[in-house]
Write an enzyme that holds these catalytic residues in place. Structure first.
Site, PDB file in Angstrom:
ATOM      1  N   LYS A  23       4.587 -10.250  -4.437  1.00 30.75           N
ATOM      2  CA  LYS A  23       5.393  -9.056  -4.723  1.00 30.75           C
ATOM      3  C   LYS A  23       6.649  -9.425  -5.516  1.00 30.75           C
ATOM      4  O   LYS A  23       6.962  -8.768  -6.513  1.00 30.75           O
ATOM      5  CB  LYS A  23       5.746  -8.376  -3.393  1.00 30.75           C
ATOM      6  CG  LYS A  23       6.604  -7.134  -3.516  1.00 30.75           C
ATOM      7  CD  LYS A  23       6.505  -6.268  -2.283  1.00 30.75           C
ATOM      8  CE  LYS A  23       7.355  -6.738  -1.125  1.00 30.75           C
ATOM      9  NZ  LYS A  23       8.804  -6.637  -1.345  1.00 30.75           N
ATOM     10  N   SER A  24       7.357 -10.453  -5.080  1.00 30.21           N
ATOM     11  CA  SER A  24       8.609 -10.830  -5.762  1.00 30.21           C
ATOM     12  C   SER A  24       8.344 -11.212  -7.222  1.00 30.21           C
ATOM     13  O   SER A  24       9.096 -10.842  -8.128  1.00 30.21           O
ATOM     14  CB  SER A  24       9.245 -12.039  -5.071  1.00 30.21           C
ATOM     15  OG  SER A  24       9.678 -11.681  -3.793  1.00 30.21           O
ATOM     16  N   ARG A 123      20.210   0.988   3.173  1.00 30.33           N
ATOM     17  CA  ARG A 123      20.372  -0.453   2.924  1.00 30.33           C
ATOM     18  C   ARG A 123      21.628  -0.740   2.085  1.00 30.33           C
ATOM     19  O   ARG A 123      21.921  -0.014   1.140  1.00 30.33           O
ATOM     20  CB  ARG A 123      19.104  -1.004   2.264  1.00 30.33           C
ATOM     21  CG  ARG A 123      17.920  -0.806   3.206  1.00 30.33           C
ATOM     22  CD  ARG A 123      16.663  -1.397   2.683  1.00 30.33           C
ATOM     23  NE  ARG A 123      16.739  -2.844   2.593  1.00 30.33           N
ATOM     24  CZ  ARG A 123      15.774  -3.602   2.072  1.00 30.33           C
ATOM     25  NH1 ARG A 123      14.677  -3.028   1.592  1.00 30.33           N
ATOM     26  NH2 ARG A 123      15.896  -4.901   2.032  1.00 30.33           N
ATOM     27  N   ASP A 316      10.931 -12.898   5.471  1.00 32.36           N
ATOM     28  CA  ASP A 316       9.976 -11.780   5.580  1.00 32.36           C
ATOM     29  C   ASP A 316       8.869 -12.065   6.595  1.00 32.36           C
ATOM     30  O   ASP A 316       8.111 -11.167   6.961  1.00 32.36           O
ATOM     31  CB  ASP A 316       9.354 -11.485   4.214  1.00 32.36           C
ATOM     32  CG  ASP A 316      10.383 -10.903   3.243  1.00 32.36           C
ATOM     33  OD1 ASP A 316      11.416 -10.381   3.707  1.00 32.36           O
ATOM     34  OD2 ASP A 316      10.148 -10.975   2.021  1.00 32.36           O
ATOM     35  N   ARG A 347      14.724  -5.043  11.547  1.00 36.31           N
ATOM     36  CA  ARG A 347      13.521  -5.724  12.056  1.00 36.31           C
ATOM     37  C   ARG A 347      13.761  -6.460  13.373  1.00 36.31           C
ATOM     38  O   ARG A 347      12.789  -6.869  13.999  1.00 36.31           O
ATOM     39  CB  ARG A 347      12.944  -6.660  10.991  1.00 36.31           C
ATOM     40  CG  ARG A 347      12.235  -5.897   9.892  1.00 36.31           C
ATOM     41  CD  ARG A 347      11.547  -6.815   8.897  1.00 36.31           C
ATOM     42  NE  ARG A 347      10.836  -6.002   7.907  1.00 36.31           N
ATOM     43  CZ  ARG A 347      10.521  -6.442   6.692  1.00 36.31           C
ATOM     44  NH1 ARG A 347      10.853  -7.673   6.315  1.00 36.31           N
ATOM     45  NH2 ARG A 347       9.861  -5.646   5.850  1.00 36.31           N
ATOM     46  N   ARG A 389       5.686  -4.514   6.817  1.00 33.59           N
ATOM     47  CA  ARG A 389       5.450  -5.767   7.556  1.00 33.59           C
ATOM     48  C   ARG A 389       5.360  -5.541   9.069  1.00 33.59           C
ATOM     49  O   ARG A 389       4.678  -6.290   9.763  1.00 33.59           O
ATOM     50  CB  ARG A 389       6.532  -6.793   7.222  1.00 33.59           C
ATOM     51  CG  ARG A 389       6.540  -7.147   5.731  1.00 33.59           C
ATOM     52  CD  ARG A 389       7.256  -8.439   5.434  1.00 33.59           C
ATOM     53  NE  ARG A 389       7.711  -8.487   4.060  1.00 33.59           N
ATOM     54  CZ  ARG A 389       6.934  -8.754   3.007  1.00 33.59           C
ATOM     55  NH1 ARG A 389       5.651  -8.999   3.175  1.00 33.59           N
ATOM     56  NH2 ARG A 389       7.433  -8.767   1.788  1.00 33.59           N
TER      57      ARG A 389
HETATM   58  C1  S3P Z   1      13.209 -10.663  -2.194  1.00 31.39           C
HETATM   59  C2  S3P Z   1      14.227 -11.243  -1.492  1.00 31.39           C
HETATM   60  C3  S3P Z   1      14.417 -11.088  -0.043  1.00 31.39           C
HETATM   61  C4  S3P Z   1      13.148 -10.578   0.642  1.00 31.39           C
HETATM   62  C5  S3P Z   1      12.528  -9.436  -0.121  1.00 31.39           C
HETATM   63  C6  S3P Z   1      12.168  -9.851  -1.534  1.00 31.39           C
HETATM   64  C7  S3P Z   1      13.138 -10.864  -3.651  1.00 31.39           C
HETATM   65  O1  S3P Z   1      15.462 -10.167   0.183  1.00 31.39           O
HETATM   66  O2  S3P Z   1      13.430 -10.175   1.969  1.00 31.39           O
HETATM   67  O3  S3P Z   1      11.349  -8.980   0.550  1.00 31.39           O
HETATM   68  O4  S3P Z   1      12.093 -10.530  -4.256  1.00 31.39           O
HETATM   69  O5  S3P Z   1      14.105 -11.380  -4.221  1.00 31.39           O
HETATM   70  P1  S3P Z   1      17.013 -10.622   0.237  1.00 31.39           P
HETATM   71  O6  S3P Z   1      17.377 -11.172  -1.086  1.00 31.39           O
HETATM   72  O7  S3P Z   1      17.779  -9.370   0.544  1.00 31.39           O
HETATM   73  O8  S3P Z   1      17.084 -11.622   1.349  1.00 31.39           O
END
Ligand code: S3P
Length: 429
Positions: A23-24, A123, A316, A347, A389
């Site tokens: 996803k990232s 958020r 995550d 969470r 999740r």
């Molecule tokens: C992500 C960073 C994380 C992660 C999120 C995806 C990203 O968040 O929890 O699911 O793609 O850079 P944070 O940067 O807020 O920790």
């Protein structure tokens, strides 16, 4: 609201699944493809709801993006190719979309407004809006720019030297994306190392970023050139099946093409520490993001402590690690994880609340949770709380439960893993 019944499994999980795209990395491939010059082709893009929100936002910013069965094609025209949107940008449930997008828009000389769903509205955005304002962007929003709806008018940016107060890849990435457009050199110091997909992608698109321990330096005014991207499977999605095979008796499964970027493999380290039986065969090391196949078999597990610098590398995965811990011998303590409170749901609360309904012995702490292992899970009615999740963790819990588990709002799972139930069922047969 939809409710599904999940049956416990009578036999071990067997088989092989191809893990869907990360996803990232999928989000970043759309963003970098849009701000680079030329045509970017992305293979194994994740068609989850979050990444589709990113595509929709960049289309509204004037970028032509084609979706085929096997690939995504992005026609980038550089940062200057982005146009003032005449519609509101809707990020849906995606924190990565909104935070990284703010970093890009901070340097664009036009106005945009951004909304998201109910969860996004809760958020915190100050972690990005405040440093971006100090670089010169004009940002407003509810509670002085803390929450959506947000408005942003970007323009000329000054570089900053910024000590990040939270360990967050989203904040780091937003500042890197703004830094790429600033006049001069931006320096960002991370609190703990977080996922480095943005840094890797800059290099893949012909740019430069310098990393010295936790200090990242980025020069403004760089020109990025389109590049083809092969997205590896998402280790955060694989994690649900790693845990499933570890805890369901007589299981042996193979997970193909799992991303193995060391800034994401905290789950593997913790599972090894707990006594999991897993073998990794790494693919060719020529890719910009490492990947490989993982074979995992059921084994007996022991409790552990999860804390410190590993937390951002498995943030995550904590909901599914909590489930794993219910089946280990002894106590597991998770600490230094107060960031969990500001994810898609709180969470700490949702994991404790829902696993307690299934008979787990788990308590919340201020920065994590304490889980007493060796419990037998019962059935019951549980909810994803709209958090993908949490939904997947509960579906894995149902495999071991004594009775049927009724899961409310399973649809949320399509945010990151639209094929989740097909994959789960294929391992049950
Ligand atoms: C992500 C960073 C994380 C992660 C999120 C995806 C990203 O968040 O929890 O699911 O793609 O850079 P944070 O940067 O807020 O920790």
């Amino acid at each position: 609201m939809e409710l599904i019944e999940l049956q416990p499994t009578m036999k071990g999980l067997k088989g092989m699944i191809e893990i869907p795209g990360d996803k990232s990395i999928s989000h970043r491939s759309v963003m970098f493809g849009s701000i680079a010059q030329g045509v970017t082709r992305v293979t194994n893009f994740l068609p989850g709801d979050d990444c589709l929100s990113t595509i929709s936002c960049f289309r509204k910013l004037g970028v032509v993006i084609e979706e085929n069965d096997n690939e995504l094609i992005i026609y980038g025209n550089g940062f200057d190719g982005l146009k003032e949107p005449d519609e509101i940008l809707d990020v849906g449930n995606s924190g990565t979309t909104i935070r990284l997008l703010l970093g890009i828009l901070a340097g664009r000389p036009f106005f945009s407004s951004i909304i998201g769903d109910h969860s996004i509205g809760k958020r915190p955005m100050t972690r990005v809006t405040e440093p971006l304002r100090s670089m010169g962007a004009q940002i407003d929003g509810r509670n002085n720019g803390e929450f959506t709806p947000l408005s942003i008018r970007g323009g000329h940016l000054n570089p900053i030297h910024y000590n990040m107060p939270v360990a967050s890849a989203q904040v780091k990435s937003a500042l890197i994306l703004a830094g790429l457009q600033a006049e001069g050199e931006t320096i960002i110091i991370e609190k703990a190392e977080s996922r480095d997909h943005t840094e890797r992608m800059i290099r893949k698109f012909g740019g430069q970023v310098h990393k010295n321990d936790r200090e990242i330096t980025i020069k403004g005014g760089q020109r990025l050139i389109a590049s083809d991207i092969l997205v590896p499977g998402d280790i955060s999605s694989a994690a649900f099946f790693l845990v499933a095979a570890a805890i369901v008796p007589n299981s042996e499964i193979v997970l193909k093409n799992v991303g193995l970027n060391p800034t994401r493999t905290g789950i593997i380290e913790i599972m090894n520490k707990m006594g999991a039986n897993l073998e990794i065969s790494q693919n060719e090391a020529d890719s910009f993001e490492p990947a490989g196949d993982i074979t995992i078999k059921t084994s007996s597990l022991r409790g552990t402590v999860v804390e410190g610098d590993v937390i951002p590398r498995l943030i995550d995965e904590i909901p599914i690690i909590a489930l794993l811990a219910t089946q280990a011998e002894g106590t597991t303590i998770i600490k230094d994880a107060s960031e969990l409170k500001v994810k898609e749901t709180n969470r700490i609360d949702t994991v404790v609340q829902e696993l307690t309904k299934l008979g787990a012995s788990i308590e919340a702490t201020d920065d994590g949770m304490i889980i007493h292992g060796g419990t037998t899970l019962t059935g019951g009615k549980v909810s994803s709380h709209g958090d993908h999740r949490i939904g997947m963790m509960l579906a894995i819990a149902s495999l071991l439960s004594k009775d049927i588990v009724e899961l409310e709002n399973p649809d949320a799972i399509s945010v990151s893993y639209p094929n989740f139930f097909n994959h789960l069922n294929s391992l049950k047969n």
